[in-house]
Design an enzyme around this catalytic site. Structure first.
Site, PDB file in Angstrom:
ATOM      1  N   GLU A  53      30.417 -15.886   2.763  1.00  0.00           N
ATOM      2  CA  GLU A  53      30.348 -14.468   3.111  1.00  0.00           C
ATOM      3  C   GLU A  53      30.343 -14.269   4.626  1.00  0.00           C
ATOM      4  O   GLU A  53      29.412 -14.707   5.304  1.00  0.00           O
ATOM      5  CB  GLU A  53      29.079 -13.837   2.532  1.00  0.00           C
ATOM      6  CG  GLU A  53      28.918 -12.364   2.889  1.00  0.00           C
ATOM      7  CD  GLU A  53      27.563 -11.802   2.469  1.00  0.00           C
ATOM      8  OE1 GLU A  53      27.489 -10.578   2.255  1.00  0.00           O
ATOM      9  OE2 GLU A  53      26.601 -12.580   2.368  1.00  0.00           O
ATOM     10  N   ASP A  74      31.484  -8.453   1.154  1.00  0.00           N
ATOM     11  CA  ASP A  74      30.473  -7.405   1.289  1.00  0.00           C
ATOM     12  C   ASP A  74      31.102  -6.274   2.098  1.00  0.00           C
ATOM     13  O   ASP A  74      31.421  -6.437   3.277  1.00  0.00           O
ATOM     14  CB  ASP A  74      29.241  -7.970   1.993  1.00  0.00           C
ATOM     15  CG  ASP A  74      28.078  -6.994   2.004  1.00  0.00           C
ATOM     16  OD1 ASP A  74      28.306  -5.796   2.268  1.00  0.00           O
ATOM     17  OD2 ASP A  74      26.936  -7.430   1.781  1.00  0.00           O
ATOM     18  N   GLN A 126      29.839  -7.014  -2.704  1.00  0.00           N
ATOM     19  CA  GLN A 126      28.540  -6.373  -2.490  1.00  0.00           C
ATOM     20  C   GLN A 126      28.761  -5.088  -1.701  1.00  0.00           C
ATOM     21  O   GLN A 126      29.774  -4.938  -1.005  1.00  0.00           O
ATOM     22  CB  GLN A 126      27.584  -7.298  -1.730  1.00  0.00           C
ATOM     23  CG  GLN A 126      27.147  -8.507  -2.535  1.00  0.00           C
ATOM     24  CD  GLN A 126      26.281  -9.462  -1.748  1.00  0.00           C
ATOM     25  OE1 GLN A 126      26.513  -9.688  -0.555  1.00  0.00           O
ATOM     26  NE2 GLN A 126      25.285 -10.037  -2.397  1.00  0.00           N
ATOM     27  N   GLU A 170      23.408  -4.355  -2.666  1.00  0.00           N
ATOM     28  CA  GLU A 170      22.562  -5.022  -1.673  1.00  0.00           C
ATOM     29  C   GLU A 170      22.285  -4.044  -0.528  1.00  0.00           C
ATOM     30  O   GLU A 170      22.654  -4.272   0.619  1.00  0.00           O
ATOM     31  CB  GLU A 170      23.241  -6.297  -1.153  1.00  0.00           C
ATOM     32  CG  GLU A 170      22.286  -7.199  -0.380  1.00  0.00           C
ATOM     33  CD  GLU A 170      22.978  -8.395   0.238  1.00  0.00           C
ATOM     34  OE1 GLU A 170      22.411  -9.502   0.177  1.00  0.00           O
ATOM     35  OE2 GLU A 170      24.094  -8.238   0.795  1.00  0.00           O
TER      36      GLU A 170
END
Length: 269
Positions: free
Chosen positions: A143, A178, A204, A240
């Protein structure tokens, strides 16, 4: 329709960690993720998961010594033994939880260490870990993280992440995309999603600038969820974010996507 997983390290902090599973189920979630479960025994986390009727879809491998500021080990030369021990611990939890994904954090840039040396270490560690993970049917995630949240994080670019995945060539090494970090790092989220979807194994969300829930920030998530559906992504999207108030009160945005409290789901089958 998108499938959402509650991140128990961010949401439901009104409850102790093991009680957050039941709290997530009560709000209609069918899946959860979290960062570091290592303060608890694998059996205890597995029991909380089963009692709540949930599945765990992602967690992070141990990041090193958090109190000393470590944020991952994969790119740190000279720490290969620590990295392998951390992955062994992560595999233990993945087996107990039947979890199909582990996020492997790269770590911080090291003062005085040539970035090329760190990159070589990163590639070697990820290739080894992907081979080990394949035996258990586990997908490893990398990530990119922005420097505002984690200054000096080694993996800070989605294009570099794609390069790493391509060069290693392991079918179980994928991009953890993300949208919060990607917006801060790059912007142009729609085009980036369209181009990098073949590399993405998990998503995310949180809304810049304050990492809040959808509807509270600069990203038009309703539009992006439509595009993600149209692109054919059928994986999980981890929530998140830091709730702007109590967790339950921050979930109004998710109700149109079928995540409704358990008592309301029974009343409205």
């Amino acid at each position: 329709m998108p499938r959402f997983a509650a991140n128990l390290s961010f949401l439901f902090q009104e409850e102790p960690f093991l009680d957050r599973f039941e709290a997530a189920a009560a709000q209609g979630f069918q899946a959860v993720e979290f960062t570091f479960p290592y303060d608890h025994a694998p059996a205890a986390v597995a029991m909380a998961m089963r009692n709540a009727g949930l599945q765990v879809v992602l967690f992070n491998a141990p990041p090193g010594d958090m109190e000393r500021g470590e944020r991952g080990l994969a790119a740190l030369p000279g720490r290969q033994r620590d990295f392998r021990n951390a992955m062994a611990r992560a595999f233990e939890f993945a087996a107990a939880l039947n979890c199909p994904r582990i996020h492997v954090m790269a770590g911080l840039e090291q003062p005085g260490v040539d970035r090329r040396l760190m990159e070589a270490c990163y590639m070697d560690n990820l290739a080894w870990a992907a081979e080990q993970a394949s035996a258990g049917g586990i997908m490893l995630m990398i990530e990119p993280i922005n420097h505002r949240d984690i200054p000096h994080f080694f993996l800070d670019d989605c294009d570099f992440a794609e390069k790493v995945i391509t060069e290693i060539g392991a079918p179980n090494l994928r991009l953890q995309f993300d949208l919060y970090h990607a917006q801060i790092l790059h912007g142009d989220l729609t085009k980036r999603l369209e181009r990098q979807l073949p590399f993405i194994g998990h998503m995310q969300i949180a809304n810049p600038p304050d990492r809040r829930e959808p509807g509270n920030g600069e990203i038009n998530f309703a539009y992006l969820f439509e595009r993600i559906d149209a692109l054919g992504y059928d994986g999980w999207i981890g929530c998140e974010y830091r709730p702007s108030g109590a967790t339950a009160e921050s979930l109004d945005w998710i109700r149109p996507y079928g995540v409704v409290p358990a008592n309301k789901a029974r009343l409205n089958p």
